[in-house]
Design a protein around this motif. Structure first.
Motif, PDB file in Angstrom:
ATOM      1  N   ILE A  10      25.780  -9.741  75.082  1.00  0.00           N
ATOM      2  CA  ILE A  10      27.012 -10.611  75.132  1.00  0.00           C
ATOM      3  C   ILE A  10      27.106 -11.647  76.347  1.00  0.00           C
ATOM      4  O   ILE A  10      27.538 -12.812  75.873  1.00  0.00           O
ATOM      5  CB  ILE A  10      28.412  -9.906  75.007  1.00  0.00           C
ATOM      6  N   CYS A  56      35.897 -10.064  74.894  1.00  0.00           N
ATOM      7  CA  CYS A  56      35.503  -9.013  73.851  1.00  0.00           C
ATOM      8  C   CYS A  56      36.197  -7.731  73.896  1.00  0.00           C
ATOM      9  O   CYS A  56      36.872  -7.686  74.951  1.00  0.00           O
ATOM     10  CB  CYS A  56      33.850  -8.813  73.796  1.00  0.00           C
ATOM     11  N   SER A  57      35.826  -6.839  73.109  1.00  0.00           N
ATOM     12  CA  SER A  57      36.667  -5.493  73.118  1.00  0.00           C
ATOM     13  C   SER A  57      35.506  -4.543  73.876  1.00  0.00           C
ATOM     14  O   SER A  57      34.235  -4.855  73.941  1.00  0.00           O
ATOM     15  CB  SER A  57      36.922  -5.161  71.635  1.00  0.00           C
ATOM     16  N   GLU A  60      33.012  -3.264  71.887  1.00  0.00           N
ATOM     17  CA  GLU A  60      31.811  -4.100  71.596  1.00  0.00           C
ATOM     18  C   GLU A  60      30.782  -3.728  72.686  1.00  0.00           C
ATOM     19  O   GLU A  60      29.889  -3.732  72.484  1.00  0.00           O
ATOM     20  CB  GLU A  60      32.213  -5.302  71.482  1.00  0.00           C
TER      21      GLU A  60
END
Length: 65
Positions: A10, A56-57, A60
């Motif tokens: 990410i 992002c979560s 994730e």
């Protein structure tokens, strides 16, 4: 794949270096490196800051794929 791979993927996809991410969340670049090499698991507060910084979560970040 756990947090170590997810975080690295990410972060790289967003074009953010370990040093930049560390500065954004108030930790050392070594801390980010340790998470990405599975040498250290971040505290929940740090995990929240990472998710916010990367937009992002938490899911994730930690989900096993």
């Amino acid at each position: 794949m756990g947090i170590e791979k997810n975080l690295k993927n990410i972060r790289k996809n967003k074009g953010i270096s370990q040093r930049e991410l560390a500065a954004l969340i108030g930790v050392t670049p070594q801390m980010i490196s340790k998470i990405e090499t599975n040498s250290n698991m971040p505290a929940f507060k740090t995990l929240v800051k990472i998710a916010e910084a990367l937009k992002c979560s938490i899911d994730e970040l930690v989900r096993e794929v």
